[in-house]
Design a protein around this motif. Structure first.
Motif, PDB file in Angstrom:
ATOM      1  N   ASP A 129       0.830  -1.197   0.000  1.00  0.00           N
ATOM      2  CA  ASP A 129       0.000   0.000   0.000  1.00  0.00           C
ATOM      3  C   ASP A 129       0.868   1.253   0.000  1.00  0.00           C
ATOM      4  OD1 ASP A 129       0.309   1.101   2.890  1.00  0.00           O
ATOM      5  OD2 ASP A 129      -0.146  -1.008   3.224  1.00  0.00           O
ATOM      6  N   ILE A 164      -1.893  -5.941  -0.455  1.00  0.00           N
ATOM      7  CA  ILE A 164      -3.201  -5.600  -0.993  1.00  0.00           C
ATOM      8  C   ILE A 164      -3.443  -6.390  -2.272  1.00  0.00           C
ATOM      9  CG2 ILE A 164      -4.760  -3.721  -1.597  1.00  0.00           C
ATOM     10  CD1 ILE A 164      -3.509  -3.431   1.179  1.00  0.00           C
ATOM     11  N   SER A 185      -7.861  -0.976  -4.464  1.00  0.00           N
ATOM     12  CA  SER A 185      -8.070  -2.410  -4.546  1.00  0.00           C
ATOM     13  C   SER A 185      -9.552  -2.685  -4.777  1.00  0.00           C
ATOM     14  CB  SER A 185      -7.617  -3.093  -3.253  1.00  0.00           C
ATOM     15  OG  SER A 185      -8.043  -4.439  -3.216  1.00  0.00           O
ATOM     16  N   PHE A 226      -8.275  -7.339   4.114  1.00  0.00           N
ATOM     17  CA  PHE A 226      -6.908  -6.974   4.488  1.00  0.00           C
ATOM     18  C   PHE A 226      -6.195  -8.104   5.217  1.00  0.00           C
ATOM     19  CE2 PHE A 226      -4.005  -3.998   6.984  1.00  0.00           C
ATOM     20  CZ  PHE A 226      -3.251  -3.634   5.891  1.00  0.00           C
TER      21      PHE A 226
END
Length: 410
Positions: A129, A164, A185, A226
């Protein structure tokens, strides 16, 4: 039908492309293994309070200074400065050979993209990320004891514990010292564009000895999107970690029912000759607890929390190159938060130190140690106990660990 001409044309185009396209593929990796001593580590015991007890343990573990991995990185010159790029990278345990990242084969990274000198790069796949991209290089774990110096439980993901999936990321070229990045995402949920989606943005400024960075990440349904986005992820259970018996993540494992999660992080680092000083701050919020989309609520929310649970993390670290081959590091971290529904908050203080000696450019040996103390009430509604990344939590409110390790890059 005569296939000769089309086939000849296709072969000619392939040969011509090979004549002008300059491509390369690089095999790379890192192995990190060491021996730890921990003064108190949880172990199961029938009839004991909470079903567990604690005691000292010696163990061999992988990936403290850096996570062990191997990967392939490739580029192809498309002309006029444009390039096609790809990375596939797999994490593994040196001591056992097992895959890391929940058993996902290319669990660390797997992406393909395009890059240009004037417009930056766009990549698609399983990626880091934006907070990791801009702040990850400026955190205590890079200088003062590896994972022992990560923010407790890597609660803000600055140390890239999570990746991700199904993401598209843009990274700008550096302009006047500034680099920008953004990621989105796709949740992939039918009928709901936003469900399970994640987005993040980040900015970094580099000017001589000073670097400053900030990032933000918004996560919908974090237990699924996540923490559960690998091969062992569950659509029903708590992917943040077991909260009873031998715990996995007592710091925030009790907040797996969050409908949303937000992270704001910032960092600054200054280098003066052989001396490095860094500071960091992050705010982490688990929001809309008791969301049915998180999974089976008796597992994701066994304590019946509702509302929001917030944390603030503060960090300072330093490193000094005694010689070009010998570096000493130290850090202090303070994390506080988690109050919800009348439950008190918890606080965690961590002190780390390390000494790293480079035998060559590729091989080093190191000593690392940490002391962590917990107070208050943690996410499992019990007295808080230390949890250092890569270790089993303590069964008391303090924990001491020491390690000797070796790292090799190839």
């Amino acid at each position: 039908m005569n296939f000769a001409k089309p086939l000849f044309g296709a072969l000619a185009l392939t040969a011509a492309g090979g004549a002008w396209a300059q491509s390369s593929v690089t095999l790379y990796g890192l192995l990190d293994e060491g021996i730890n001593y921990v003064n108190n580590s949880q172990t199961a015991k029938a009839g004991a309070p909470n079903g567990r007890t604690g005691g000292p343990v010696w163990s061999m573990t992988t990936g403290l200074a850096q996570a062990s991995r191997w990967g392939l990185r490739g580029t192809e010159d498309l002309g006029n400065g444009y390039k096609a790029i790809f990375v596939v990278e797999s994490g593994f345990d040196v001591g056992t050979g097992r895959l890391q990242q929940g058993g996902t084969f290319f669990g660390r990274q797997a992406y393909i993209g395009l890059t240009s000198p004037n417009w930056g790069s766009v990549s698609l796949g399983r990626q880091y990320d934006s907070i990791v991209d801009v702040i990850g290089p400026m955190q205590a774990g890079s200088y003062a004891g590896g994972a022992f110096a990560d923010h407790p439980g890597d609660i803000d993901n600055v140390a890239d514990s999570q990746r991700i999936n199904n993401s598209i990321k843009y990274t700008s070229p550096k302009f006047a010292g500034v680099t920008l990045t953004g990621l989105y995402s796709f949740g992939g949920a039918a009928g709901s564009f936003g469900r399970n989606s994640i987005w993040s943005v980040g900015a970094r400024f580099d000017s001589g000895p000073l670097s400053v960075a900030a990032g933000y990440m918004h996560i919908n349904n974090p237990n699924q999107s996540f923490y559960g986005n690998n091969s062992t992820g569950s659509t029903t259970a708590n992917n943040l970690g077991a909260t009873s018996g031998v715990q996995v993540n007592p710091i925030y494992g009790g907040y797996a029912s969050a409908g949303k999660m937000q992270i704001v992080a910032s960092a600054a680092q200054y280098t003066l000759g052989a001396f490095i000083l860094g500071l960091g701050y992050s705010n982490i919020r688990f929001q809309n607890l008791n969301d049915p989309a998180s999974g089976t609520l008796s597992l994701t929310n066994p304590f019946g929390y509702t509302g929001n649970a917030a944390f603030n993390n503060y960090n300072i670290y330093t490193a000094y190159y005694i010689t070009p081959a010998l570096v000493a590091g130290a850090s202090y971290n303070y994390l506080r938060g988690g109050a919800v529904n009348g439950k008190d908050s918890a606080a965690y203080q961590t002190i780390n130190a390390s000494l790293d000696y480079f035998l060559s450019k590729r091989t080093d040996v190191y000593l690392a140690g940490a002391y962590m103390k917990g107070s208050g009430v943690d996410s499992t509604n019990q007295p808080s106990v230390p949890y250092l990344v890569t270790l089993t939590p303590a069964n008391t409110q303090s924990q001491v660990v020491a390690r000797i390790g070796i790292r090799h890059k190839f």
